[in-house]
Scaffold this motif. Structure first.
Motif, PDB file in Angstrom:
ATOM      1  N   GLY A 148       0.924  11.322   9.215  1.00 53.31           N
ATOM      2  CA  GLY A 148       2.293  11.523   8.759  1.00 53.31           C
ATOM      3  C   GLY A 148       3.087  10.233   8.774  1.00 53.31           C
ATOM      4  N   GLY A 149       4.291  10.288   8.186  1.00 51.60           N
ATOM      5  CA  GLY A 149       5.152   9.120   8.110  1.00 51.60           C
ATOM      6  C   GLY A 149       5.681   8.929   6.695  1.00 51.60           C
ATOM      7  N   LYS A 150       6.216   7.745   6.437  1.00 50.08           N
ATOM      8  CA  LYS A 150       6.797   7.443   5.138  1.00 50.08           C
ATOM      9  C   LYS A 150       5.733   6.864   4.205  1.00 50.08           C
ATOM     10  CE  LYS A 150      11.443   6.528   6.947  1.00 50.08           C
ATOM     11  NZ  LYS A 150      12.529   5.510   7.100  1.00 50.08           N
ATOM     12  N   MET A 151       5.457   7.595   3.138  1.00 53.38           N
ATOM     13  CA  MET A 151       4.460   7.156   2.174  1.00 53.38           C
ATOM     14  C   MET A 151       5.134   6.893   0.837  1.00 53.38           C
ATOM     15  SD  MET A 151       0.970   9.081   0.943  1.00 53.38           S
ATOM     16  CE  MET A 151       0.051   8.539  -0.477  1.00 53.38           C
ATOM     17  N   ILE A 152       4.922   5.682   0.308  1.00 52.38           N
ATOM     18  CA  ILE A 152       5.475   5.291  -0.981  1.00 52.38           C
ATOM     19  C   ILE A 152       4.346   5.206  -2.002  1.00 52.38           C
ATOM     20  CG2 ILE A 152       6.566   3.412  -2.287  1.00 52.38           C
ATOM     21  CD1 ILE A 152       8.017   2.597   0.230  1.00 52.38           C
ATOM     22  N   VAL A 153       4.589   5.769  -3.169  1.00 58.53           N
ATOM     23  CA  VAL A 153       3.697   5.563  -4.318  1.00 58.53           C
ATOM     24  C   VAL A 153       4.506   4.769  -5.340  1.00 58.53           C
ATOM     25  CG1 VAL A 153       2.315   6.630  -6.126  1.00 58.53           C
ATOM     26  CG2 VAL A 153       2.465   7.712  -3.857  1.00 58.53           C
ATOM     27  N   HIS A 154       3.998   3.615  -5.702  1.00 58.85           N
ATOM     28  CA  HIS A 154       4.798   2.635  -6.442  1.00 58.85           C
ATOM     29  C   HIS A 154       3.973   1.963  -7.517  1.00 58.85           C
ATOM     30  CE1 HIS A 154       5.391  -1.820  -6.731  1.00 58.85           C
ATOM     31  NE2 HIS A 154       6.614  -1.469  -7.029  1.00 58.85           N
ATOM     32  N   PHE A 155       4.605   1.590  -8.617  1.00 61.26           N
ATOM     33  CA  PHE A 155       3.932   0.667  -9.535  1.00 61.26           C
ATOM     34  C   PHE A 155       4.885  -0.453  -9.902  1.00 61.26           C
ATOM     35  CE2 PHE A 155       5.793   3.467 -12.748  1.00 61.26           C
ATOM     36  CZ  PHE A 155       6.046   2.635 -13.836  1.00 61.26           C
ATOM     37  N   THR A 156       4.293  -1.608 -10.178  1.00 58.07           N
ATOM     38  CA  THR A 156       5.052  -2.849 -10.262  1.00 58.07           C
ATOM     39  C   THR A 156       5.770  -3.025 -11.586  1.00 58.07           C
ATOM     40  OG1 THR A 156       3.499  -3.883  -8.721  1.00 58.07           O
ATOM     41  CG2 THR A 156       4.881  -5.357 -10.033  1.00 58.07           C
TER      42      THR A 156
END
Length: 410
Positions: free
Chosen positions: A146-154
């Protein structure tokens, strides 16, 4: 004997080898394809590998088995193209060509963003656009509590623009099934003003993000990844914290294109958007992720493009005008979790709309609507890829150019 040389034995190059070997006379044309790597990867499978939906063996095979008889398969590194001399330098020999097809694809370039490929690369900062990254992320997710999960694209363009969205939807489903969704703060971070590049699709996908309690940060132009504070920072000073960052780095064409002086700032080859002929050299054609055409960098696009390119190469060899035909056609299944998916069908000028596919008025697939049939279609595509698409076999009922029949176009 004339020489046709194909650079790259990925999706596009393999398809072109299969198309053209059956079209060109063996006593007139010698066809060679060059690629330094022996393994052929089913890249759409990298999306599923982190969630234990696919295994390693389902996303990779020996590339040689897909190269047709009568095509010379050269497994060597390509050093440089000399287009004015009609030559290509390999690691230990130089090849001459009468006709060249560039299908060298594109790759991630995490080094283009400060700190992205830093000390936490593949530790708590991951990609899933490479086999190695996807596998490392799978191992990380198995132990993630668990925790803070980021899904990102540049930035755009990237291979399969919907993949980051699919990843965050599948992550929501994955953590729900593990019983820890309430312990995971999921955030989707994009440089775009919305969820996708097309307005109607953005509305549908934005609704799903909200429904699944996935936060969205838009207009985020990343400046750096801070490996000390576990933050991503944009040029405007906006900061997003993470415990686990899943990112799609800048995508760039092969370094070979830069060494050869044939590319733009991102090493993509300037290409006629409708004929797929290189803008710089008439006997050079470009296909797939190596081009700068403003179409989705996805396997379906390469499949449709290969059919037009095959016709145009034959026309070129006959000294006839090329077809101004390729329309950027793409159709993409978008996994949304819970065994459902959306399907979008679009091209250069027509954005995704609702309707039926592939048979107008019948389907059985629905456009811009979640369904289990679309999910099955996504999973079935792996079989189609290995057994039809790579071999240059047309997919029944699916035309190379986008049909407007069966679509609710205003």
């Amino acid at each position: 004997m004339k020489n046709l040389l194909i650079l790259g034995a990925g999706t596009s190059g393999t398809m072109m080898a299969n198309h053209l070997r059956s079209k060109l006379k063996k006593d007139e044309w010698n066809i060679s394809i060059v690629d330094q790597y022996k393994t052929h990867y089913y890249q759409p499978g990298f999306l599923f590998l982190p969630f234990d939906i696919y295994t390693e063996d389902q996303v990779k095979k020996d590339g040689k088995k897909f190269i047709p008889n009568g095509v010379n398969y050269i497994q060597k590194k390509i050093e440089q193209i000399f287009p004015d001399e009609n030559k290509v330098k390999l690691e230990d020999e130089t090849l001459s060509y009468d006709l060249l097809i560039i299908a060298t694809g594109c790759k991630i370039a995490p080094q283009e963003t400060e700190g992205m490929k830093g000390k936490n690369w593949h530790k708590n900062v991951f990609d899933f656009y490479t086999y190695e990254g996807s596998l490392a992320l799978r191992n990380k997710l198995r132990e993630f509590k668990g925790g803070k999960m980021i899904v990102h694209f540049t930035e755009m363009p990237i291979k399969c623009p919907v993949a980051p969205l699919e990843f965050v939807f599948l992550a929501d489903d994955y953590f729900t099934k593990k019983g820890i969704r309430d312990k995971v703060d999921l955030t989707y971070v994009t440089p775009l003003g919305g969820a996708f590049t097309k307005p109607k699709a953005t509305a549908a996908l934005g609704h799903l993000l909200s429904e699944k309690n996935i936060k969205v940060v838009t207009d985020f132009a990343i400046e750096k990844v801070d490996n000390e504070t576990n933050q991503i920072v944009d040029y405007g000073g906006q900061i997003v914290d993470f415990d686990l960052l899943v990112t799609v780095p800048t995508n760039m064409g092969d370094d070979l294109i830069k060494r050869s002086g044939m590319g733009d700032d991102l090493n993509f080859v300037p290409t006629d958007h409708h004929t797929l002929q290189s803008l710089g050299h008439k006997n050079v054609f470009v296909i797939g992720d190596a081009t700068n055409v403003p179409a989705s960098k996805a396997g379906s696009v390469a499949h449709f493009a290969s059919e037009t390119l095959t016709d145009n190469i034959l026309l070129y060899l006959d000294g006839k005008p090329l077809k101004q035909e390729f329309d950027g056609h793409a159709n993409c299944f978008i996994e949304t979790g819970k065994n459902k998916a959306l399907l979008i069908d679009f091209n250069y000028t027509q954005e995704p709309v609702e309707g039926t596919f592939p048979i107008p008025g019948i389907g059985p697939l629905k456009l811009l609507k979640e369904s289990i049939f679309n999910h099955w279609g996504k999973l079935a595509f792996r079989w189609i890829y290995w057994n039809m698409l790579l071999k240059g076999i047309p997919i029944p009922l699916v035309s190379r150019n986008m049909s407007k029949k069966g679509k609710k176009i205003e």
